[in-house]
Design a protein around this motif. Sequence first.
Motif, mmCIF file in Angstrom:
data_model
loop_
_atom_site.group_PDB
_atom_site.id
_atom_site.type_symbol
_atom_site.label_atom_id
_atom_site.label_comp_id
_atom_site.label_asym_id
_atom_site.label_seq_id
_atom_site.Cartn_x
_atom_site.Cartn_y
_atom_site.Cartn_z
ATOM 1 N N GLY A 101 0.816 -1.212 0.000
ATOM 2 C CA GLY A 101 0.000 0.000 0.000
ATOM 3 C C GLY A 101 0.848 1.259 0.000
ATOM 4 N N LEU A 102 1.868 1.300 0.858
ATOM 5 C CA LEU A 102 2.750 2.464 0.899
ATOM 6 C C LEU A 102 3.515 2.624 -0.408
ATOM 7 N N ALA A 103 4.051 1.512 -0.929
ATOM 8 C CA ALA A 103 4.824 1.578 -2.168
ATOM 9 C C ALA A 103 3.950 2.002 -3.342
ATOM 10 N N ALA A 104 2.697 1.529 -3.389
ATOM 11 C CA ALA A 104 1.807 1.885 -4.492
ATOM 12 C C ALA A 104 1.495 3.383 -4.482
ATOM 13 N N VAL A 105 1.159 3.921 -3.303
ATOM 14 C CA VAL A 105 0.831 5.350 -3.211
ATOM 15 C C VAL A 105 2.038 6.208 -3.571
ATOM 16 N N LEU A 115 11.101 -0.083 -3.627
ATOM 17 C CA LEU A 115 9.941 -0.294 -4.493
ATOM 18 C C LEU A 115 9.453 1.014 -5.102
ATOM 19 N N THR A 116 9.471 2.088 -4.333
ATOM 20 C CA THR A 116 8.998 3.383 -4.824
ATOM 21 C C THR A 116 9.901 3.914 -5.927
ATOM 22 N N LEU A 117 11.197 3.856 -5.713
ATOM 23 C CA LEU A 117 12.116 4.398 -6.709
ATOM 24 C C LEU A 117 12.036 3.632 -8.026
ATOM 25 N N TYR A 118 11.972 2.313 -7.934
ATOM 26 C CA TYR A 118 11.928 1.522 -9.166
ATOM 27 C C TYR A 118 10.581 1.644 -9.874
ATOM 28 N N LEU A 157 1.620 -2.351 -10.761
ATOM 29 C CA LEU A 157 1.269 -2.528 -9.356
ATOM 30 C C LEU A 157 1.309 -4.007 -8.965
ATOM 31 N N VAL A 158 0.936 -4.875 -9.887
ATOM 32 C CA VAL A 158 1.059 -6.318 -9.631
ATOM 33 C C VAL A 158 2.526 -6.692 -9.428
ATOM 34 N N VAL A 159 3.406 -6.106 -10.245
ATOM 35 C CA VAL A 159 4.843 -6.347 -10.087
ATOM 36 C C VAL A 159 5.312 -5.865 -8.708
ATOM 37 N N ALA A 160 4.825 -4.689 -8.292
ATOM 38 C CA ALA A 160 5.206 -4.164 -6.975
ATOM 39 C C ALA A 160 4.721 -5.085 -5.851
ATOM 40 N N LEU A 161 3.510 -5.621 -6.018
ATOM 41 C CA LEU A 161 2.979 -6.537 -5.005
ATOM 42 C C LEU A 161 3.858 -7.780 -4.887
ATOM 43 N N LYS A 162 4.245 -8.348 -6.006
ATOM 44 C CA LYS A 162 5.086 -9.545 -5.959
ATOM 45 C C LYS A 162 6.489 -9.227 -5.441
ATOM 46 N N ASP A 163 6.986 -8.029 -5.745
ATOM 47 C CA ASP A 163 8.338 -7.669 -5.308
ATOM 48 C C ASP A 163 8.431 -7.395 -3.815
ATOM 49 N N THR A 164 7.298 -7.247 -3.141
ATOM 50 C CA THR A 164 7.370 -7.103 -1.688
ATOM 51 C C THR A 164 7.975 -8.346 -1.035
ATOM 52 N N SER A 165 7.956 -9.470 -1.751
ATOM 53 C CA SER A 165 8.538 -10.703 -1.206
ATOM 54 C C SER A 165 10.047 -10.582 -1.023
ATOM 55 N N LEU A 166 10.681 -9.587 -1.661
ATOM 56 C CA LEU A 166 12.121 -9.384 -1.459
ATOM 57 C C LEU A 166 12.422 -8.885 -0.058
#
Length: 287
Positions: free
Chosen positions: A76-80, A139-142, A197-206
């Motif tokens: 949520g934070l990264a998406a916003v 996540l935000t920068l990328y 946003l789907v990519v960001a969701l999956k990348d939270t696993s890092l």
Amino acid sequence: MTGASALYDLPGPRARARHRTYALIAGLVLLLLLGWVGYALVDTGQFAAEKWRPFEYKGIQLLLLRGLGNTLKAFGLAAVFSLALGGVLAAGRLSDHRPVRWAATLVVEFFRAMPLLVMIFFVFVALKVQPLPALVTGLTLYNGSVLAEVFRAGVNSVERGQREAAYSLGMTKTQVMAHVLVPQGVRAMLPAIISQLVVALKDTSLGFLITYEEFLHAGKLIAGNLDYGLPFIPVVMIISPVYIGMCMLLSWLATWVAKRERRSVKTRAVEVAPAAPATVLPGDTQT
């Protein structure tokens, strides 16, 4: 059946029969593959009660729920922040001022080319930031840099005549962007925005690599438990559907927003009244 489309000839009876045969063969191959995978899982004891017993305990369930909540918080934070950063960088890239445009381009190209994991580790290790802010920053920068290009392409996809017509009405560039280009470009941007946003969701696993207690980190703790025979496959079978479900939910949300946008009063076609008879000027003759 004799007709043709713009790209290929429509299949005839023999071609349709061949297509049905190919579909049947592909279906059988897929069933055999799934059967082989199921047999391999049973043969290696992945469905043994010992490996699935930890999911019965409330502590394990709370661990997974807490990890899922942390994943959603980071996403949520990264998406916003990514959407906000993407909008700022896209405005910079579309600016008429050359230094602003060059600076925005440099930032976008740098963070798009930088591996996400390197950025996360740099913020976490070099800057000594806590796991959640480090993960969200990376996540935000990328994703913000990628979304900046999506926004810019969406605005540029609007027909040039729309821009020129708005300027001819005396609108400023800010008004043209806010009221003409962005509302129309959103329709073209929406699929790419949701995909990112789907990519960001999956990348939270890092986050588990920097000890952030997200969903995958919780699964890793359970999978490495020797008391339950290292239930790695059961953990994967529990966690994977949750990730897939969240990604499908995002896709459904995008479809719903697109349909709502099409039904919006602002985008609905307006009926034009038929032209009234013209007023006859003195000296003219009406036929």
